[in-house]
Design a protein around this motif. Structure first.
Motif, PDB file in Angstrom:
ATOM      1  N   LEU A 243      43.965  35.116  24.323  1.00 40.57           N
ATOM      2  CA  LEU A 243      45.266  34.440  24.742  1.00 40.57           C
ATOM      3  C   LEU A 243      46.339  35.354  25.672  1.00 40.57           C
ATOM      4  N   HIS A 244      46.203  36.620  25.391  1.00 39.76           N
ATOM      5  CA  HIS A 244      47.017  37.815  25.965  1.00 39.76           C
ATOM      6  C   HIS A 244      46.380  38.592  27.268  1.00 39.76           C
ATOM      7  N   TYR A 245      46.944  38.605  28.197  1.00 41.77           N
ATOM      8  CA  TYR A 245      46.599  39.296  29.351  1.00 41.77           C
ATOM      9  C   TYR A 245      47.856  40.053  30.063  1.00 41.77           C
ATOM     10  N   ASN A 246      47.614  41.041  31.089  1.00 41.45           N
ATOM     11  CA  ASN A 246      48.903  41.483  31.648  1.00 41.45           C
ATOM     12  C   ASN A 246      48.386  41.659  33.317  1.00 41.45           C
ATOM     13  N   VAL A 247      49.691  41.650  33.928  1.00 40.26           N
ATOM     14  CA  VAL A 247      49.182  41.974  35.304  1.00 40.26           C
ATOM     15  C   VAL A 247      48.583  43.446  35.553  1.00 40.26           C
ATOM     16  N   GLY A 248      47.602  43.449  36.284  1.00 41.29           N
ATOM     17  CA  GLY A 248      46.856  44.880  36.388  1.00 41.29           C
ATOM     18  C   GLY A 248      45.844  44.855  35.471  1.00 41.29           C
ATOM     19  N   ASP A 249      45.326  43.714  34.459  1.00 43.66           N
ATOM     20  CA  ASP A 249      44.210  43.857  33.730  1.00 43.66           C
ATOM     21  C   ASP A 249      43.015  43.692  34.774  1.00 43.66           C
ATOM     22  N   ASN A 250      42.119  44.274  34.509  1.00 39.41           N
ATOM     23  CA  ASN A 250      40.851  44.078  35.234  1.00 39.41           C
ATOM     24  C   ASN A 250      40.097  42.868  34.762  1.00 39.41           C
ATOM     25  N   THR A 251      39.628  41.931  35.720  1.00 41.59           N
ATOM     26  CA  THR A 251      38.985  40.964  35.328  1.00 41.59           C
ATOM     27  C   THR A 251      37.591  40.662  35.940  1.00 41.59           C
ATOM     28  N   TYR A 252      36.672  39.766  35.397  1.00 43.96           N
ATOM     29  CA  TYR A 252      35.553  39.215  36.171  1.00 43.96           C
ATOM     30  C   TYR A 252      35.333  37.877  36.060  1.00 43.96           C
ATOM     31  N   ALA A 253      34.983  37.211  37.108  1.00 42.55           N
ATOM     32  CA  ALA A 253      34.743  35.915  37.052  1.00 42.55           C
ATOM     33  C   ALA A 253      33.269  35.700  36.953  1.00 42.55           C
ATOM     34  N   VAL A 254      32.646  34.761  36.159  1.00 43.77           N
ATOM     35  CA  VAL A 254      31.327  34.221  36.050  1.00 43.77           C
ATOM     36  C   VAL A 254      31.338  32.780  36.558  1.00 43.77           C
ATOM     37  N   GLY A 255      30.444  32.717  37.600  1.00 44.99           N
ATOM     38  CA  GLY A 255      30.021  31.065  38.133  1.00 44.99           C
ATOM     39  C   GLY A 255      29.120  31.086  38.895  1.00 44.99           C
ATOM     40  N   ASN A 256      29.121  30.009  39.601  1.00 45.61           N
ATOM     41  CA  ASN A 256      27.848  29.395  40.498  1.00 45.61           C
ATOM     42  C   ASN A 256      28.371  29.212  41.834  1.00 45.61           C
ATOM     43  N   GLY A 304      34.310  30.933  33.857  1.00 46.95           N
ATOM     44  CA  GLY A 304      35.169  31.889  32.780  1.00 46.95           C
ATOM     45  C   GLY A 304      35.702  32.898  33.821  1.00 46.95           C
ATOM     46  N   LEU A 305      37.027  33.232  33.422  1.00 45.76           N
ATOM     47  CA  LEU A 305      37.681  34.671  33.856  1.00 45.76           C
ATOM     48  C   LEU A 305      37.630  35.302  32.701  1.00 45.76           C
ATOM     49  N   PHE A 306      37.016  36.442  32.691  1.00 42.20           N
ATOM     50  CA  PHE A 306      36.983  37.186  31.183  1.00 42.20           C
ATOM     51  C   PHE A 306      37.667  38.490  31.625  1.00 42.20           C
ATOM     52  N   ASN A 307      38.217  39.299  30.581  1.00 41.19           N
ATOM     53  CA  ASN A 307      38.616  40.584  30.604  1.00 41.19           C
ATOM     54  C   ASN A 307      37.634  41.510  30.302  1.00 41.19           C
ATOM     55  N   MET A 308      37.766  42.870  30.438  1.00 46.59           N
ATOM     56  CA  MET A 308      36.896  43.974  30.415  1.00 46.59           C
ATOM     57  C   MET A 308      36.173  43.916  28.972  1.00 46.59           C
ATOM     58  N   ASN A 309      36.606  43.202  27.870  1.00 48.64           N
ATOM     59  CA  ASN A 309      36.062  43.108  26.728  1.00 48.64           C
ATOM     60  C   ASN A 309      35.248  42.078  26.505  1.00 48.64           C
ATOM     61  N   GLY A 310      35.091  41.032  27.641  1.00 43.48           N
ATOM     62  CA  GLY A 310      34.263  39.969  27.696  1.00 43.48           C
ATOM     63  C   GLY A 310      34.766  38.697  26.901  1.00 43.48           C
ATOM     64  N   GLU A 311      36.085  38.761  26.861  1.00 44.14           N
ATOM     65  CA  GLU A 311      36.708  37.571  26.360  1.00 44.14           C
ATOM     66  C   GLU A 311      37.465  36.740  27.447  1.00 44.14           C
ATOM     67  N   PRO A 331      45.337  29.427  32.426  1.00 47.54           N
ATOM     68  CA  PRO A 331      45.470  30.328  31.717  1.00 47.54           C
ATOM     69  C   PRO A 331      44.842  29.624  30.069  1.00 47.54           C
ATOM     70  N   ALA A 332      44.316  30.781  29.283  1.00 47.35           N
ATOM     71  CA  ALA A 332      43.620  30.378  28.241  1.00 47.35           C
ATOM     72  C   ALA A 332      44.657  29.539  27.112  1.00 47.35           C
ATOM     73  N   LYS A 333      45.879  29.849  27.186  1.00 46.74           N
ATOM     74  CA  LYS A 333      46.750  29.321  26.217  1.00 46.74           C
ATOM     75  C   LYS A 333      46.745  27.855  26.451  1.00 46.74           C
ATOM     76  N   ALA A 334      47.018  27.179  27.755  1.00 49.84           N
ATOM     77  CA  ALA A 334      46.954  25.989  28.237  1.00 49.84           C
ATOM     78  C   ALA A 334      45.612  25.301  27.901  1.00 49.84           C
ATOM     79  N   LEU A 335      44.662  26.180  28.429  1.00 52.96           N
ATOM     80  CA  LEU A 335      43.270  25.674  28.290  1.00 52.96           C
ATOM     81  C   LEU A 335      42.495  25.412  26.861  1.00 52.96           C
TER      82      LEU A 335
END
Length: 465
Positions: A243-256, A304-311, A331-335
């Motif tokens: 549920l926690h993330y910060n500006v500047g965190d690396n992310t990756y999106a997985v989709g079609n 999904g939008l994931f952080n670098m830990n795959g969360e 955002p995950a909290k609302a989701l």
């Protein structure tokens, strides 16, 4: 951002995908830490950095190992400051000298077990020349596995993936057919040239049904039989949520994206929370979103939008058609608040929607400011949530909240959350159920107070469309 797909009458084989396991590394700056001498109970160590510089520290040992001094990163930092001065912060020191190889390929490969592409089918009316025809139309999107039990596997996607505001009269706006395909077992439905109906021709398609959704949050829950999912791949798992993330965190999106098969793109969080406007069912609404520069396009919706830990930190749902680097995720909290409510009320009474508790206040944001924490290197926006009106008979009224109070905490079922943004209250109340306890913390006249417990009544819950 779902994508309409034109499917061949010939069954499509499984898509051939290249390896998607990216590897992101940071340069190592500490090349060695070694013992270089001794004198009595003292051992001398030298740190060698990648730029050729060195520094040292001393370890004082106890007799026979008793009371041995434990050397920490903080000790090395203090030694560094003694040599080079106090200008470098602790975070900068760690980034410059103590970074290690950080690989996201393990996390990425792990979370691919939870990712799917989705096809939804609706009846739409269109013209073939001058002839008006009503026929099945297929769209593609994405989803993630959220929860699993022995009977059902629950998937998350966007509401606009399973809802079609252009559905033909006398047909449902909700998807009449839903199929999902796991990563590594990808295929697609086919359309009959004569009847224009869609069907599946292999064992990779997982039949899903609509559980419930919210157009106001652009969240939908679909489900499949767990035995059907495990039959395709017994190693699938639900996503891990952070549920926690910060500006500047690396992310990756997985989709079609563009129905090209499940793919991965990398980016960063640009804005942690902002509002965008979307029109999903003919009504324009504001949606709270994470802004990223992680590339997505039509067909990525629900991925999904994931952080670098795959969360999982969000669910991709929108993008700027003119600026490729401005894309958005729920955002995950609302989701999770919406998804958990949909599953709860569906299992309780068969409902296809959820509810949210209302504490009965109108509030405004005051003193909004950006606060930077040098110790962590992260910054957040903070604001004072000031009460401007209290509804008679509401939770807030019963707890004695008054106009001018500043809400600073909400305690739901014994779990206290400090409030620094207005939206946090709304997110928390998505998880409130009848009988749950609520306490409010507030500032009044410069003094801090906390209310007694209040137990949520059915009248305190509002349906979420």
């Amino acid at each position: 951002m779902r994508k309409r797909v034109i499917l061949s009458a010939i069954a499509a084989g499984a898509l051939s995908l290249g390896a998607l396991s990216g590897c992101f590394m940071m340069k190592v700056s500490v090349t060695s830490i070694e013992k270089t001498g001794s004198s009595g109970l003292e051992d001398y160590y030298t740190i060698t950095y990648s730029d050729g510089s060195t520094s040292g520290f001393t370890v004082t040992n106890g007799k026979d190992g008793a009371n041995a001094q434990q050397i920490t990163v903080e000790d090395v930092y203090e030694t560094y400051k003694d040599i080079y001065g106090d200008e470098l912060t602790y975070k900068q020191f760690c980034e410059k000298f103590l970074s290690v190889y950080t690989q996201s390929n393990d996390a990425l490969n792990a979370c691919l077990r939870s990712c799917l592409k989705v096809y939804t089918v609706f009846h739409e009316t269109k013209y073939e020349g001058y002839r008006r025809v009503t026929a099945e139309t297929a769209y593609c999107g994405s989803s993630v596995i959220y929860k699993m039990d022995d009977e059902y596997t629950y998937l998350l996607t966007n509401f606009h993936v399973i809802y079609d505001d252009k559905a033909a009269a006398n047909y449902s706006n909700y998807a009449e057919k839903i199929w999902a395909y796991l990563y590594g077992s990808e295929s697609s439905p086919v359309q009959d040239e004569t009847t224009l109906e869609h069907s599946v021709t292999d064992d990779y398609a997982i039949v899903c049904e609509y559980v419930g959704g919210s157009v106001e949050y652009d969240v939908a829950v679909i489900r499949a039989k767990t035995e059907d999912v495990k039959k395709v791949n017994p190693d699938v798992v639900p996503v891990s949520v952070n549920l926690h993330y910060n500006v500047g965190d690396n992310t990756y999106a997985v989709g079609n994206p563009d129905n090209g098969g499940i793919s991965v793109t990398e980016g960063i969080v640009s804005v942690d929370s902002e509002y965008i406007t979307l029109n999903i069912d003919g009504t324009t609404r504001a949606y709270r979103s994470i802004r990223t520069d992680t590339a997505i396009t039509h067909g990525s919706s629900g991925g999904g939008l994931f952080n670098m830990n795959g969360e999982l930190i969000g669910l991709n749902n929108a993008g700027d058609s003119e600026i490729a680097s401005m894309n958005y995720a729920i955002p995950a909290k609302a989701l999770t608040g919406v998804a958990d409510g949909i599953i709860y009320y569906n299992q309780t009474n068969g409902a296809k929607a959820t509810k949210k508790a209302l504490i009965g206040v109108t509030s405004q944001s005051l003193n909004s400011r950006y606060v930077y924490d040098a110790a962590t290197g992260n910054g957040v926006i903070r604001e004072d949530v000031s009460v401007t009106a209290v509804n008679r008979g509401s939770i807030a009224d019963a707890l004695g909240i008054a106009v001018g109070d500043v809400l600073v905490s909400v305690t739901l079922n014994g779990v206290k959350t400090e409030i620094s943004r207005q939206y946090q209250i709304s997110d928390l109340l998505l998880g409130a159920r009848v009988g749950n306890s609520i306490k409010l913390g507030y500032m009044r006249g410069g003094m801090a107070y906390e209310t007694e417990e209040f137990f949520v009544r059915s009248a305190d819950l509002s349906d979420i469309k």
